[in-house]
Design an enzyme around this catalytic site. Structure first.
Site, PDB file in Angstrom:
ATOM      1  N   SER A  43       0.806  -1.221   0.000  1.00  0.00           N
ATOM      2  CA  SER A  43       0.000   0.000   0.000  1.00  0.00           C
ATOM      3  C   SER A  43       0.840   1.274   0.000  1.00  0.00           C
ATOM      4  CB  SER A  43      -0.923   0.018   1.214  1.00  0.00           C
ATOM      5  OG  SER A  43      -0.173  -0.110   2.400  1.00  0.00           O
ATOM      6  N   ASP A 332      -4.376   7.746   7.892  1.00  0.00           N
ATOM      7  CA  ASP A 332      -5.422   6.836   8.369  1.00  0.00           C
ATOM      8  C   ASP A 332      -4.927   5.880   9.447  1.00  0.00           C
ATOM      9  OD1 ASP A 332      -3.728   5.251   6.954  1.00  0.00           O
ATOM     10  OD2 ASP A 332      -5.167   4.608   5.439  1.00  0.00           O
ATOM     11  N   HIS A 335      -1.098   4.832   6.720  1.00  0.00           N
ATOM     12  CA  HIS A 335      -0.478   5.510   5.575  1.00  0.00           C
ATOM     13  C   HIS A 335      -0.293   6.992   5.864  1.00  0.00           C
ATOM     14  CE1 HIS A 335      -2.818   1.957   4.324  1.00  0.00           C
ATOM     15  NE2 HIS A 335      -1.645   1.659   3.784  1.00  0.00           N
TER      16      HIS A 335
END
Ligand SMILES: *[C@@H]1O[C@H](CO)[C@@H](O)[C@H](O)[C@H]1NC(C)=O
Ligand SMILES: *[C@@H]1O[C@H](CO)[C@@H](O)[C@H](O)[C@H]1NC(C)=O
Ligand SMILES: *[C@@H]1O[C@H](CO)[C@@H](O)[C@H](O)[C@H]1NC(C)=O
Length: 366
Positions: A43, A332, A335
């Site tokens: 991610s 979040d 990230h």
């Protein structure tokens, strides 16, 4: 004391005056012929792969800055890889799994998918699967090019391309989440590194010569980990020491691996990039960079200290999000925000964190 905090505030302000112009002017590109770029990872560099590949909904407020819509990136705006592309005057990378990829992949492709690790192999979308997808992509593209059915990327394009890898964080973090002991987690490191080495060697055998490899960040500082872990050994900055020392050991092994394979892969440039130091500096010295709560997520649930709740994550019903004008490092809980990513990119581009020290422009064909 009031006078002290006033002093420290004005110091922060003065430092900001000095540093901000530096951060915001370093992306003007001199690159007339941007390289083709292939990226592999998780991610940290997924530009929409999970959303395209699994139809997994990633909602606003993800993407609220810059794109003003959700692009499948887990951030409020651009990721580090987006800033790196911009620095080469290259377009943003489309996810390989995105059948509607606007670029038609002539500038490369992004194989990174949220949640990916190196092990176990042969599960979507582990590193070896991403590499197999690349092999399929390359074979198919050359088939089309040879049949005169497209001018996407030729053999030379694949040879001159930049190959980027940023993976390993989930291997370590997931092992801790499965209650493996520190010693058990550490024991896994050599096999994780072996997978990354295998990936580089496969790409080299396919003609790739330019490699850019990110090490893993201090995931013991992620609000998500801090909110979920029970018994905590916190360091002076409030991060989980055992997690970060696992990251450090992994990084030392990865660095050694890069040094080991360089003489074997003749003619290849293999650059190791110390993301850990960049991210840990941002957290440890957050006020210098204009961030106030480095261990608190902008978007999540629960408020102080971490604003993270696994049942109400960013974009899910009930989430709370900071104002657009406020400066947070963590978007979040896992990230980083665009503001943080932009500073990271300027540090990556400084050459101070890459070994051997390499200007990113090196990958440009002028
Ligand atoms: C960057 O790319 C655009 C088009 O893709 C081009 O017009 C521009 O001249 C490029 N910049 C440089 C510095 O070459
Ligand atoms: C790990 O341990 C915690 C606390 O003992 C427990 O609540 C949790 O369910 C365990 N997780 C797994 C995946 O076994
Ligand atoms: C914080 O900044 C100081 C001064 O620039 C630097 O010496 C130190 O290494 C930084 N801390 C971390 C953890 O990077």
């Amino acid at each position: 004391m009031a006078s002290y905090s006033l002093l420290s505030h004005s110091l922060t302000f003065i430092l900001l005056l000095f540093f901000l112009p530096l951060f915001f002017t370093s992306f003007a590109s001199q690159c007339k012929n941007p390289p083709i770029i292939f990226n592999f990872g998780d991610s940290n560099s997924d530009t929409g792969g999970l959303a395209a590949g699994l139809g997994f909904p990633i909602n606003l407020p993800n993407g609220r800055l810059f794109f003003h819509r959700s692009t499948g990136r887990l951030s409020d705006g651009r990721l580090l890889i987006d800033f790196l592309c911009q620095s080469l005057n290259a377009s943003f990378l489309s996810p390989y799994l995105d059948s509607l990829g606007g670029s038609k992949f002539s500038n490369g492709a992004n194989f990174a998918v949220v949640g990916s690790s190196t092990l176990p192999k042969f599960v979507p979308f582990s590193l070896n699967i991403q590499i197999m997808q690349f092999l399929h992509f390359k074979a198919r593209v050359l088939e089309l090019v040879n049949a005169g059915l497209g001018n996407i990327i030729n053999n030379e394009g694949f040879r001159n391309a930049l190959y980027m890898i940023d993976i390993g964080q989930n291997d370590l973090a997931d092992s801790f989440s499965k209650n493996l002991s520190y010693v058990q987690v550490i024991k896994r490191i050599p096999s994780i590194i072996q997978e990354i080495e295998n990936a580089v060697k496969t790409l080299y055998d396919q003609g790739g010569r330019k490699f850019w490899i990110h090490n893993t960040g201090p995931f013991g500082c992620l609000p998500q980990k801090l909110a979920l872990v029970q018994k905590m050994d916190l360091d002076q900055h409030g991060c989980i020491s055992s997690y970060n020392s696992a990251a450090n050991l992994f990084n030392e092994e990865l660095h050694r691996s890069c040094q080991r394979i360089r003489p074997q892969l003749t003619g290849a440039a293999i650059v190791y990039v110390d993301m850990y130091s960049i991210k840990y500096d941002l957290i440890a010295n957050s006020s210098k960079y204009g961030f106030s709560s480095p261990l608190m997520a902008c978007c999540g649930y629960g408020g102080r200290p971490y604003n993270y709740n696994i049942k109400v994550t960013c974009g899910q019903p009930g989430y709370q999000v900071c104002d657009e004008g406020s400066r947070f490092l963590s978007w979040d809980g896992i990230h980083y925000t665009e503001a943080a990513n932009e500073i990271m990119a300027s540090k990556v581009l400084s050459t101070a964190y890459s070994s051997p020290p390499t200007l990113f422009d090196f990958f440009c064909h002028n």
